[in-house]
Motif scaffolding. Structure first.
Motif, PDB file in Angstrom:
ATOM      1  N   ASP A 229      -8.584   4.462   8.104  1.00 20.72           N
ATOM      2  CA  ASP A 229      -9.398   3.203   7.735  1.00 20.72           C
ATOM      3  C   ASP A 229      -9.233   2.460   6.450  1.00 20.72           C
ATOM      4  OD1 ASP A 229     -10.745   3.668  10.368  1.00 20.72           O
ATOM      5  OD2 ASP A 229     -11.540   5.530   9.575  1.00 20.72           O
ATOM      6  N   ARG A 230      -9.025   3.493   5.563  1.00 19.14           N
ATOM      7  CA  ARG A 230      -8.957   3.046   4.314  1.00 19.14           C
ATOM      8  C   ARG A 230      -7.644   3.870   3.410  1.00 19.14           C
ATOM      9  NH1 ARG A 230     -12.798   3.956   0.788  1.00 19.14           N
ATOM     10  NH2 ARG A 230     -14.103   5.540   2.012  1.00 19.14           N
ATOM     11  N   VAL A 231      -7.189   3.224   2.528  1.00 19.95           N
ATOM     12  CA  VAL A 231      -5.953   4.030   1.881  1.00 19.95           C
ATOM     13  C   VAL A 231      -6.283   3.940   0.340  1.00 19.95           C
ATOM     14  CG1 VAL A 231      -3.525   3.854   1.428  1.00 19.95           C
ATOM     15  CG2 VAL A 231      -4.592   3.090   3.736  1.00 19.95           C
ATOM     16  N   ALA A 232      -5.887   5.026  -0.404  1.00 22.64           N
ATOM     17  CA  ALA A 232      -5.953   5.229  -1.914  1.00 22.64           C
ATOM     18  C   ALA A 232      -4.499   5.758  -2.118  1.00 22.64           C
ATOM     19  CB  ALA A 232      -6.891   6.199  -2.562  1.00 22.64           C
ATOM     20  N   VAL A 233      -3.893   4.866  -3.036  1.00 22.13           N
ATOM     21  CA  VAL A 233      -2.647   5.082  -3.665  1.00 22.13           C
ATOM     22  C   VAL A 233      -2.612   5.815  -4.726  1.00 22.13           C
ATOM     23  CG1 VAL A 233      -0.052   4.270  -4.073  1.00 22.13           C
ATOM     24  CG2 VAL A 233      -1.765   3.143  -2.291  1.00 22.13           C
ATOM     25  N   MET A 234      -1.951   6.958  -4.865  1.00 20.06           N
ATOM     26  CA  MET A 234      -1.989   7.742  -6.211  1.00 20.06           C
ATOM     27  C   MET A 234      -0.446   7.836  -6.784  1.00 20.06           C
ATOM     28  SD  MET A 234      -4.272  11.234  -6.048  1.00 20.06           S
ATOM     29  CE  MET A 234      -4.368  11.429  -7.749  1.00 20.06           C
ATOM     30  N   LEU A 235      -0.853   7.487  -8.209  1.00 18.25           N
ATOM     31  CA  LEU A 235       0.508   7.678  -9.041  1.00 18.25           C
ATOM     32  C   LEU A 235       0.233   8.372 -10.200  1.00 18.25           C
ATOM     33  CD1 LEU A 235       3.481   6.674  -9.831  1.00 18.25           C
ATOM     34  CD2 LEU A 235       2.557   4.765 -10.538  1.00 18.25           C
ATOM     35  N   THR A 242      -6.364   0.466  -4.092  1.00 19.49           N
ATOM     36  CA  THR A 242      -7.294   0.918  -2.747  1.00 19.49           C
ATOM     37  C   THR A 242      -7.710  -0.329  -1.953  1.00 19.49           C
ATOM     38  OG1 THR A 242      -9.273   0.418  -4.097  1.00 19.49           O
ATOM     39  CG2 THR A 242      -8.532   2.596  -4.544  1.00 19.49           C
ATOM     40  N   GLY A 243      -8.022  -0.012  -0.778  1.00 19.78           N
ATOM     41  CA  GLY A 243      -8.547  -0.836  -0.009  1.00 19.78           C
ATOM     42  C   GLY A 243      -8.400  -0.693   1.543  1.00 19.78           C
ATOM     43  N   THR A 244      -8.617  -1.351   2.384  1.00 20.76           N
ATOM     44  CA  THR A 244      -8.312  -1.046   3.788  1.00 20.76           C
ATOM     45  C   THR A 244      -6.824  -0.829   4.155  1.00 20.76           C
ATOM     46  OG1 THR A 244      -8.227  -3.548   4.708  1.00 20.76           O
ATOM     47  CG2 THR A 244     -10.552  -2.380   4.583  1.00 20.76           C
ATOM     48  N   ARG A 251      -0.586  -6.302   2.634  1.00 23.09           N
ATOM     49  CA  ARG A 251      -0.666  -7.159   1.274  1.00 23.09           C
ATOM     50  C   ARG A 251      -0.684  -6.247   0.072  1.00 23.09           C
ATOM     51  NH1 ARG A 251      -3.940  -9.134   5.325  1.00 23.09           N
ATOM     52  NH2 ARG A 251      -5.765  -8.393   4.414  1.00 23.09           N
ATOM     53  N   PRO A 252       0.017  -5.548  -0.126  1.00 22.62           N
ATOM     54  CA  PRO A 252      -0.035  -4.507  -1.293  1.00 22.62           C
ATOM     55  C   PRO A 252      -0.012  -5.320  -2.567  1.00 22.62           C
ATOM     56  CG  PRO A 252       2.286  -4.439  -0.327  1.00 22.62           C
ATOM     57  CD  PRO A 252       1.478  -5.418   0.635  1.00 22.62           C
ATOM     58  N   GLN A 253      -0.960  -4.825  -3.608  1.00 22.89           N
ATOM     59  CA  GLN A 253      -0.872  -5.762  -4.702  1.00 22.89           C
ATOM     60  C   GLN A 253      -0.217  -4.804  -5.900  1.00 22.89           C
ATOM     61  OE1 GLN A 253      -2.665  -8.728  -4.979  1.00 22.89           O
ATOM     62  NE2 GLN A 253      -2.584  -8.149  -2.651  1.00 22.89           N
ATOM     63  N   HIS A 254      -0.276  -3.551  -5.980  1.00 24.72           N
ATOM     64  CA  HIS A 254       0.522  -3.006  -7.113  1.00 24.72           C
ATOM     65  C   HIS A 254       1.673  -2.823  -6.886  1.00 24.72           C
ATOM     66  CE1 HIS A 254       1.296   0.294  -9.765  1.00 24.72           C
ATOM     67  NE2 HIS A 254       0.355  -0.171 -10.664  1.00 24.72           N
ATOM     68  N   GLU A 255       2.705  -2.930  -7.740  1.00 27.84           N
ATOM     69  CA  GLU A 255       4.145  -2.633  -7.601  1.00 27.84           C
ATOM     70  C   GLU A 255       4.488  -1.346  -7.185  1.00 27.84           C
ATOM     71  OE1 GLU A 255       8.269  -3.314  -7.830  1.00 27.84           O
ATOM     72  OE2 GLU A 255       6.658  -4.743  -8.213  1.00 27.84           O
ATOM     73  N   TYR A 256       3.938  -0.256  -7.495  1.00 23.26           N
ATOM     74  CA  TYR A 256       4.345   0.930  -6.991  1.00 23.26           C
ATOM     75  C   TYR A 256       4.210   1.083  -5.390  1.00 23.26           C
ATOM     76  CZ  TYR A 256       4.058   6.275  -6.099  1.00 23.26           C
ATOM     77  OH  TYR A 256       4.125   7.346  -5.703  1.00 23.26           O
ATOM     78  N   THR A 257       2.929   0.556  -4.897  1.00 19.92           N
ATOM     79  CA  THR A 257       2.756   0.319  -3.323  1.00 19.92           C
ATOM     80  C   THR A 257       3.800  -0.450  -2.894  1.00 19.92           C
ATOM     81  OG1 THR A 257       0.317   0.317  -3.955  1.00 19.92           O
ATOM     82  CG2 THR A 257       0.978  -0.063  -1.623  1.00 19.92           C
ATOM     83  N   ARG A 258       4.228  -1.621  -3.341  1.00 19.47           N
ATOM     84  CA  ARG A 258       5.296  -2.266  -2.805  1.00 19.47           C
ATOM     85  C   ARG A 258       6.630  -1.452  -2.880  1.00 19.47           C
ATOM     86  NH1 ARG A 258       2.671  -6.596  -5.736  1.00 19.47           N
ATOM     87  NH2 ARG A 258       3.943  -6.399  -7.343  1.00 19.47           N
ATOM     88  N   ARG A 259       6.828  -0.793  -3.714  1.00 16.00           N
ATOM     89  CA  ARG A 259       7.927   0.126  -3.800  1.00 16.00           C
ATOM     90  C   ARG A 259       8.070   1.089  -2.742  1.00 16.00           C
ATOM     91  NH1 ARG A 259       9.737   4.573  -6.740  1.00 16.00           N
ATOM     92  NH2 ARG A 259       8.068   4.353  -8.188  1.00 16.00           N
ATOM     93  N   LEU A 260       6.833   1.824  -2.451  1.00 16.79           N
ATOM     94  CA  LEU A 260       6.621   2.682  -1.379  1.00 16.79           C
ATOM     95  C   LEU A 260       6.743   2.310  -0.347  1.00 16.79           C
ATOM     96  CD1 LEU A 260       3.589   4.952  -2.243  1.00 16.79           C
ATOM     97  CD2 LEU A 260       6.016   5.825  -2.318  1.00 16.79           C
TER      98      LEU A 260
END
Length: 571
Positions: A229-235, A242-244, A251-260
């Motif tokens: 339902d929701r996601v938290a991205v750790m680095l 964070t977000g749904t 629609r990832p906002q952080h560069e690390y999320t986009r890279r993943l």
């Protein structure tokens, strides 16, 4: 930053959680002041690469960190603060309020106790049921998680069950005391796509019917799209986004999320992902023998007091020089058995396996050694396939020494060449396997497999245990090496997106038999057999909307095929 939702009170919350480990090399700051919450009936996915702090975070909820950990902040399960509980309080809380589903069920289950004994143990320790009532509850729990013939299964031991069934047993143990929250740490990593889809359906159903919160730890973005339902991205111990699930995955906002997300192979996009060069179908020149020819291969395992078990049943296919052939299918379909037979490690009952026109059958001594010299092997787990007492340079050079190729100077030069080829720094030469990451160890395994310039490479699940970003770089490197060295390759995998990325042709196996084989685009994009369609339908994709559509389509397909859809009744 606190991830929260309005309304109901959280069943699990971490507030300003900070974890440091004191080691002989100094302090390791594993988790850096994070705050997250899990509500009843929701799934929060905690994603990130190995070493980001996901599992450390989850272990604080159970009070299971080692003594060298220094934990600050507040961890609350229901209305209990973990830091205020003594050892007895922690034992009561574990199972009653929070339960854990571990990644590898074979190590989580006791191999010398029956399934029933392990289930009733938890029930009796927490005072829920005793004696015959506990036995009945154990059977009920197995039925609840979709295990057939539960009355018989409670008397079995873990090794008598498949990987998917063992994972269902672990889930049954987790829900036995009706906990408020379940922590699922990579619960599907080692499972086939069809078994994985069944386990995710099971967790989703239990979550809805028991109103249990789930903290899902995974690096599989398809599983996140299917469950969260929701996601938290750790680095590096911090939450960077964070977000749904729809927001983070589309629609990832952080560069690390986009890279993943950019590192996830997509089924249907074929070769060319991650900047790899498209692979062309190799045509065997006239008069040239295949690198590998499997002809009506039958492999049986003898069983004391029982009829032999036929693991491979009249399988036939070829691998040409410079060609990658993907072997896919569920566990027990015969993939690894065929690979071992190709290596001459197990005998064939009938049929034959030929390497460049030669068979290991009846071959001994120098002839067998010379033939093995033409084959390279990459195993699934590099941690167990590399000698822990050898530095990396010796691990890579060992095949040269075994086959007495070159002198010390030429061997050292070859090792350095291969370290460059697999994109490892030359400084790794004198380091030991435990000093490298999982992805680096797998690169060492690939380098060692290429030491003797093999003409045939056997790769058995070489990327299944890697993070998505590490997997992407290893696959890009693997494709480049195959283009450079032009070796033929059997690539065994249950990840159909990886096969779509690499393979020229695909062989689909079920219960030891070939059900379909052909060009990659024909088998994976336009399958003719129902079993292949089921495999493809079960493969998750990292887009939530598309994954919901695929999940509904899979259920419709199973219904059309007449498969039994298990209804889970939770009392």
């Amino acid at each position: 930053m606190t991830i929260s939702m309005p309304g109901t009170e959280p069943v699990l919350s971490f507030t300003d959680l900070d974890v440091k480990f004191g080691t002989e090399f100094g302090t390791v700051h594993a988790v850096k002041g994070i705050s997250i919450e899990v509500r009843p009936g929701e799934v929060l996915a905690l994603v990130g690469e190995s070493g980001s702090g996901k599992s450390v975070t989850s272990m604080t909820a159970l009070g299971l960190l080692p003594k060298n950990a220094r934990v600050t902040g507040t961890i609350t399960v229901g209305d209990q603060v973990i830091g205020e509980l003594d050892e007895k309080g922690l034992r009561t809380m574990r199972g009653n309020d929070v339960a854990m589903v571990f990644q590898e069920p074979m190590t989580a289950l006791n191999p010398v106790l029956t399934i029933g004994t392990q289930l009733t143990e938890a029930l009796e320790l927490h005072g829920i049921a005793f004696g015959k009532d506990a036995d009945a509850r154990a059977v009920e729990l197995l039925r609840m998680v979709g295990i057939p013939e539960p009355e018989r299964r409670v008397k079995q031991y873990p090794h008598e069950m498949s990987g998917g069934q063992r994972q269902r047993v672990v889930i049954a143990m987790a829900i036995s005391c009706n906990p408020k929250v379940i922590i699922a740490d990579e619960p599907t990593t080692a499972l086939d796509v069809t078994v994985q889809a069944d386990i995710l359906d099971l967790l989703r159903s239990l979550k809805d019917k028991l109103d249990t919160g789930i903290l899902l730890i995974t690096h599989n973005m398809g599983v996140v799209a299917d469950m969260a339902d929701r996601v938290a991205v750790m680095l590096k111990g911090e939450i960077v986004e964070t977000g749904t699930a729809d927001e983070v995955l589309t629609r990832p906002q952080h560069e690390y999320t986009r890279r993943l997300l950019g590192s996830v192979p997509h089924l249907g996009q074929g070769p060319g992902q991650f900047g790899t060069a498209p692979v062309d179908q190799e045509v065997l020149p006239e008069g040239e023998v295949p690198a590998l020819e499997v002809n009506k291969l039958v492999v049986e395992y003898k069983r004391l007091g029982k009829a032999p078990f036929r693991a491979v049943d009249e399988v036939s296919f070829t691998v040409n020089a410079g060609e990658i052939v993907g072997l896919v299918g569920e566990s027990g379909s015969g993939k690894s058995t065929i690979a071992r037979c190709a290596l001459g490690l197990i005998p064939a009952e009938s049929g034959d396996v030929k390497i460049f026109g030669h068979s290991f059958d009846g071959m001994r001594g120098k002839d067998a050694k010379a033939l093995r010299k033409r084959i390279g092997v990459v195993f699934q787990d590099p941690a167990s396939s590399l000698n822990p007492r050898f530095p990396i340079g010796e691990c890579i050079a060992e095949p040269l020494q075994v086959h007495q190729v070159g002198d010390r100077r030429s061997r050292d030069a070859k090792v350095l060449e291969l370290l460059d080829a697999v994109e490892l720094p030359r400084s790794a030469l004198n380091r030991y396997p435990h000093e490298l990451s999982g992805g680096q160890r797998q690169r060492v395994s690939i380098a060692r497999a290429l030491t003797l310039d093999p003409e045939l490479l056997v790769a058995d699940e070489p990327t299944s245990a890697l993070d998505v970003s590490v997997q992407a770089s290893v696959l890009a490197m693997f494709t480049a090496l195959q283009e450079r060295y032009r070796f033929g390759c059997i690539f065994v995998s249950h990840d159909l997106a990886v096969i779509d990325l690499l393979a020229h042709r695909v062989v689909v196996l079920q219960d030891g038999r070939v059900v379909e084989q052909g060009k990659r685009e024909d088998v994976l994009l336009n399958p003719s057999e129902e079993y292949t369609k089921r495999l493809l339908a079960a493969a998750p994709v990292p887009e939530p909307a598309e994954q919901r559509r695929r999940r509904d389509a899979r259920h419709e397909l199973l219904a059309q095929l007449g498969d039994e859809i298990v209804e889970l009744h939770v009392n």
